[in-house]
Structure formats: structure tokens, C-alpha cells
Design an enzyme around this catalytic site. Sequence first.
Site, PDB file in Angstrom:
ATOM      1  N   ASP A 292       0.816  -1.220   0.000  1.00 33.20           N
ATOM      2  CA  ASP A 292       0.000   0.000   0.000  1.00 33.20           C
ATOM      3  C   ASP A 292       0.844   1.262   0.000  1.00 33.20           C
ATOM      4  OD1 ASP A 292      -2.196  -1.774   0.261  1.00 33.20           O
ATOM      5  OD2 ASP A 292      -1.994  -1.736   2.438  1.00 33.20           O
TER       6      ASP A 292
ATOM      7  N   GLU B  83     -11.393   1.061  -4.034  1.00 31.81           N
ATOM      8  CA  GLU B  83     -10.941   1.520  -2.720  1.00 31.81           C
ATOM      9  C   GLU B  83      -9.676   2.337  -2.930  1.00 31.81           C
ATOM     10  OE1 GLU B  83      -9.635  -1.928  -0.409  1.00 31.81           O
ATOM     11  OE2 GLU B  83      -9.298  -3.007  -2.267  1.00 31.81           O
TER      12      GLU B  83
END
Length: 530
Positions: A15, A185
Site C-alpha cells: 500500500d 478503494e
Amino acid sequence: MTVLRNPVIRGFAPDPSLVRVGDWYYVATSSFEWFPTIPIHRSRDLAHWEYAGHVRGAVPGDSLAGVPDSGGVWAPSLSWDGERFWVVYSVVRSVGTPYFDLDTYVSTAVSAAGPWTPPRRVASHGFDPALFHGEDGRLWLLNMQSDHRPGGRRFAGIVLTELDRETLVPVGETRLLLQHERLVEGPKLLRRGDWYYLVLAEGGTGFEHGVLVARSRALTGPYELDDRPLLTTRDDPKVPLQKAGHAELVETPGGEWFLSHLAARPLQTPDGPRCPLGRETAVQAVVWDEEEWPRLRHGGHHPAVEVDVPTKAFVPQEAPDDGGLEWPWSTLRGPVDPSWADTEARPGWIRLRGRHGPESHWAHSLLARRITEHGAEAEVTVEARPRSFTEAAGLVLWYNTEAYLALDLTWAEPEGEEQRGQQWQGGGRTVLSLVERDEGGIRQVAVAEVGAEGPVTLGVGVEDGAARFWYDTGGARTPIGPPLDFTKLSDDHGSKLRFTGALAGIHAVDLVKGAFTADFAGFRLICQEQ
């Protein structure tokens, strides 16, 4: 030009959130249940990266005790407002349920190395938050929203909330920016020219992962979706960097554009591809087409392993001193603490005090380092005097509480006696016990008796997806047990959600008194880049 080789931050580093401050680039990555929380790396050329510190104090109370595996700190987003760094992230306390039970926090710092301000909670619609700093000085919080109700969508769209810059209190109503039939997302928002661009993670974080872009002339929308992904490998399992997604765009001082993203390097197994190294950080070059959509510079939508980047003078700096037992060491659910990890009691050694067992979500005395290549070797010398089967210490290959391999110095009944608890009051044997844990349970795969006096060196080699353990009591290496399946230590084994990566480390256990200690020396982890 300099050629970078992906992944640029290797091993468990998912991430990535990329930001440029002057001539430096900074990346923050998820830490989940691990400490240090939110590691930050920096680079001057996008190719060579070094640890720059972490967001100390990101978790209120400095404790993630009780959070499930792969819970904790998810998807930090790093930004710069011209004067200070901002980071926004979620602490997730439920995994695999309709409720994420999360809190979203904001912290700021003048330097990436800190000090960081105490975290302040903000609107917590869902995980993967991000901040957008408007040119007018206004501050906006992006998020995905989740509908936990029966029949609801866990990924119910991207929302935007204005925050007061000083109080972080919401200003006005939350706005829905975008919904999509595919799971989206990880929103990141940037402005280029007359367009606002939403960079979205699409399709989940596994092999269906990708990056989708939407844009609007107005900050609050409506947003139109690009008709093709910016980045994905879902259509070709032969691409070396799989799971490509969760991206962020950054502009260089020279006006070039690059994209940070996560990716994984799978090993092929009879049960399908597995990625024991976890999700890693990669960088791609981006150009803008005639219609002002971002595209990979090399064409298509597959990530490249080698990428040309602008050359900058890069002199590695000394890593921040976090106290000797922090980075690159990591600990579970709490920071390292001298009450259970001591470097002063015996100079040159690390003394661990045993606490809970390896499947505890509360107080496991474990120090571990990220494995960054599929070929690796780890070893350590341990000296301890276990007096009960409730005391153990040794070398571990770790993924989580349901996936690990451990070679431990411990106690066992006299040879030939059945296992019926502690009957011999000081008798018994000092043994090495090799255990394998997966979702099917824990199995002891080998036992070897060793002398009760003197240290023993424990080691493991990982190659071609297999882990081979050995020990040495002062003569020569002696193999113990059969080769074990290292690939089970991955996101891709089992039926539960998993988001981290494999580490190698040392641990100690004392289930009764919490007083047993073990001394460790000479820990080394060598990873061979392939």
C-alpha cells in the site's frame, strides 16, 4: 538516466503512498499488526530507497493487543502541505466480518523522521483514507464507505468530507463521489490543469488487483471513469510482478510523472501461485495521452521490472537510531520494550523474556525481520535452560499466528516416556523441537536431543519454496526434519484474509511464570536477489 529495478522496496511493504518534498521522495507503507507503525522510506532518484523513520505513536496507547492477524494499521496516505507532512490511516480491529470496527486518525510532522503529533480521530467511514490539500488552503478527507447491513456492499463507493484544518471537525455534509460495479478503494486525489483525478485501487488486493482512474472538472464531481485500467496484471499470470495496484501519482521537479504501486512476486506451486514475500513497493513511469489520461510510459497496462528514472546524486544516509532493537527489527502488536527484550544484561547478546505462546494476539516475545527474496538464509545462536514444556526459545519463520515454522530449544519427557504433562520435576531432556503451523493446526515434525549446557546455533535455508532447518552444537550443521513448505507463509494460502508477508526472527515463550529467559547472538538474515 538511472534504471530502477522493481520492486524498489522489497519484501513486506504494501500500500505505498508516494509524495515528493523538494528533491526527496517519500513512501509510507502499511504495517498492520506490526511495530514500528507506518514505516517511511525516502529516495532522491526513485531507484534507491532508505529507511527514514516511522510514525511513532500512530496507535493510541502504543498497543494493538488483541487485534486479529492482518488487522491494525491499514493503508496510510502521506501528503505534504508545503510546511509539514500529514498522514491519515485507519486502525482496523475486525477482519473478515461485516464490520471493520475501525478508527481513522491524522498525524503531522515537520520531518518524516518525526516527532509526529499525537493521532487525532477523524470521520471513519471506511479504511483507505487519504487527504487532499486544496490550493485555497482547504482540507478534504477521501474515504471508501462500507455498508455492513445484510445485502449491503462492503465497498459502497468513494466519499469526500471537508475538514477544518485546525480542529479536523467535518465541515458540511459528506459527498458521494463515485460508485462502481467493481470493488474500488484506496482513493487518491490530485489536480492537474483543469482536471481533478481520482486514482483508485480496483478489484481487491489479490491477483485481480488493478488501478483505475476517474476525473472531473469539479472537485465534488461528477467523475467519469477511464475506459481502461492504468495498471493491472489480472489478464496475464505470466507477468513477473503480479497483484499490481493501489497506486499514487507524483510529479518530478522536471515535470515527469511516476506512479508508486504495490506488486508481488509469486512462486508457482501445485496449489497455484503464492507470494510469501508479501506485497511490495514498485514504481512505474507515466505519461499523459492526447486526451489527458495517464498511461504507462512503456505502453499497455502491465508493470515493468526495469524503469528509467531521472538521475540524482544519491548518498545513503545513516538510518535513524530507534534504539537498537527497532528497524529493521519488527515486533507484534506493540513496540519493543526492555521489559522483555534486553541488550544490556549480556553485552553482545539479546535477552528475551518469554511471555505468551506464538498464537497469542497479546504478548508474544518476537523480534523479526522481513524476508525480501525467495532465496534466504537465517541463523542465530541461542543459549537457554528450559525446565518445562511451557518454556521455549528459538528461530522462527513467521507469517501470522496460524502460519509459522519454528525450531525451538525446549524441554521434553525422558526418552520413551509418554507425554502426560510435567511429572518428573526437573528431569527430562533438553531438545530441539521443529513445528509447523497452518490453518489445519500445529504439528511437531522433528525432535532432536541436545546437551543441556552450552549454546546451540539454529539455522534455516529457504530455496524453491522449501525451508530446510538445521542446528549446530559446536561440531557441524545437522539437518533436522524434512523440507517444509515455505509458501504457506503467504497471503495466498488458506481461506482467511491475509495481507502481510513472511519474516524471520527469534522468540521466547514462558506460559506459566513469564520469567524464563533466552540469550541470542549473531542473528543474521541473508536474502539473495534473484
